[in-house]
Design a protein around this motif. Sequence first.
Motif, PDB file in Angstrom:
ATOM      1  N   PHE A  71       0.828  -1.210   0.000  1.00  0.00           N
ATOM      2  CA  PHE A  71       0.000   0.000   0.000  1.00  0.00           C
ATOM      3  C   PHE A  71       0.862   1.259   0.000  1.00  0.00           C
ATOM      4  N   TYR A  72       1.960   1.243   0.759  1.00  0.00           N
ATOM      5  CA  TYR A  72       2.869   2.382   0.795  1.00  0.00           C
ATOM      6  C   TYR A  72       3.464   2.622  -0.591  1.00  0.00           C
ATOM      7  N   LEU A  73       3.878   1.554  -1.244  1.00  0.00           N
ATOM      8  CA  LEU A  73       4.426   1.700  -2.599  1.00  0.00           C
ATOM      9  C   LEU A  73       3.382   2.246  -3.570  1.00  0.00           C
ATOM     10  N   ILE A  74       2.164   1.763  -3.472  1.00  0.00           N
ATOM     11  CA  ILE A  74       1.110   2.227  -4.374  1.00  0.00           C
ATOM     12  C   ILE A  74       0.837   3.711  -4.166  1.00  0.00           C
ATOM     13  N   VAL A  75       0.760   4.132  -2.917  1.00  0.00           N
ATOM     14  CA  VAL A  75       0.401   5.518  -2.619  1.00  0.00           C
ATOM     15  C   VAL A  75       1.560   6.478  -2.891  1.00  0.00           C
ATOM     16  N   ARG A  76       2.783   6.098  -2.550  1.00  0.00           N
ATOM     17  CA  ARG A  76       3.918   7.019  -2.609  1.00  0.00           C
ATOM     18  C   ARG A  76       4.911   6.723  -3.730  1.00  0.00           C
ATOM     19  N   LEU A  80       9.118   8.415  -4.130  1.00  0.00           N
ATOM     20  CA  LEU A  80      10.157   7.635  -3.453  1.00  0.00           C
ATOM     21  C   LEU A  80      11.441   7.605  -4.271  1.00  0.00           C
ATOM     22  N   SER A  81      12.551   7.584  -3.528  1.00  0.00           N
ATOM     23  CA  SER A  81      13.847   7.457  -4.189  1.00  0.00           C
ATOM     24  C   SER A  81      14.046   5.994  -4.600  1.00  0.00           C
ATOM     25  N   LEU A  83      16.402   4.073  -3.799  1.00  0.00           N
ATOM     26  CA  LEU A  83      16.828   3.316  -2.619  1.00  0.00           C
ATOM     27  C   LEU A  83      15.627   2.935  -1.749  1.00  0.00           C
ATOM     28  N   ALA A  84      14.684   3.843  -1.578  1.00  0.00           N
ATOM     29  CA  ALA A  84      13.483   3.550  -0.796  1.00  0.00           C
ATOM     30  C   ALA A  84      12.636   2.474  -1.478  1.00  0.00           C
ATOM     31  N   ILE A  85      12.537   2.540  -2.793  1.00  0.00           N
ATOM     32  CA  ILE A  85      11.790   1.516  -3.533  1.00  0.00           C
ATOM     33  C   ILE A  85      12.467   0.163  -3.373  1.00  0.00           C
ATOM     34  N   ALA A  86      13.799   0.149  -3.463  1.00  0.00           N
ATOM     35  CA  ALA A  86      14.530  -1.112  -3.289  1.00  0.00           C
ATOM     36  C   ALA A  86      14.319  -1.668  -1.879  1.00  0.00           C
ATOM     37  N   GLY A  87      14.298  -0.796  -0.870  1.00  0.00           N
ATOM     38  CA  GLY A  87      14.042  -1.244   0.502  1.00  0.00           C
ATOM     39  C   GLY A  87      12.650  -1.834   0.653  1.00  0.00           C
ATOM     40  N   CYS A  88      11.665  -1.185   0.038  1.00  0.00           N
ATOM     41  CA  CYS A  88      10.295  -1.702   0.094  1.00  0.00           C
ATOM     42  C   CYS A  88      10.194  -3.051  -0.609  1.00  0.00           C
ATOM     43  N   LEU A  89      10.847  -3.172  -1.745  1.00  0.00           N
ATOM     44  CA  LEU A  89      10.823  -4.444  -2.453  1.00  0.00           C
ATOM     45  C   LEU A  89      11.506  -5.537  -1.642  1.00  0.00           C
TER      46      LEU A  89
END
Length: 111
Positions: A71-76, A80-81, A83-89
């Motif tokens: 949900f965080y990835l979908i909304v933001r 996101l940088s 690095l943040a996307i890689a952390g979420c993944l």
Amino acid sequence: DEDEDEGEGEDEESSPTTFFLAATPSNVGIRLVLVALSGVIALSIPNFSFVVALMGAVTTMLISFILPTLFYLIVRWHSLSPLAIAGCLAILVVGILGMGVGLQTTLSRGG
């Protein structure tokens, strides 16, 4: 007049008593049917602990890791940088792997 209004009680819509459904006959009937249905299901499954373990293996990882991150990835996504996307993944992968390990452990113990 304004001073008199300040000390009065809560608005009816926000009072704790309006949070729950009223105990009308139809609501009580629905509740009784749901409780009875839960009891019948619990009694009809010979190894109920196995079902609970399966549900726990799936829902724990979904609620704790997978869905919040998704949900965080979908909304933001756009803000996101990389690095943040890689952390979420990475969190998603850990959640999916954890669910897989939980399911495999539960299924190997048998039902």
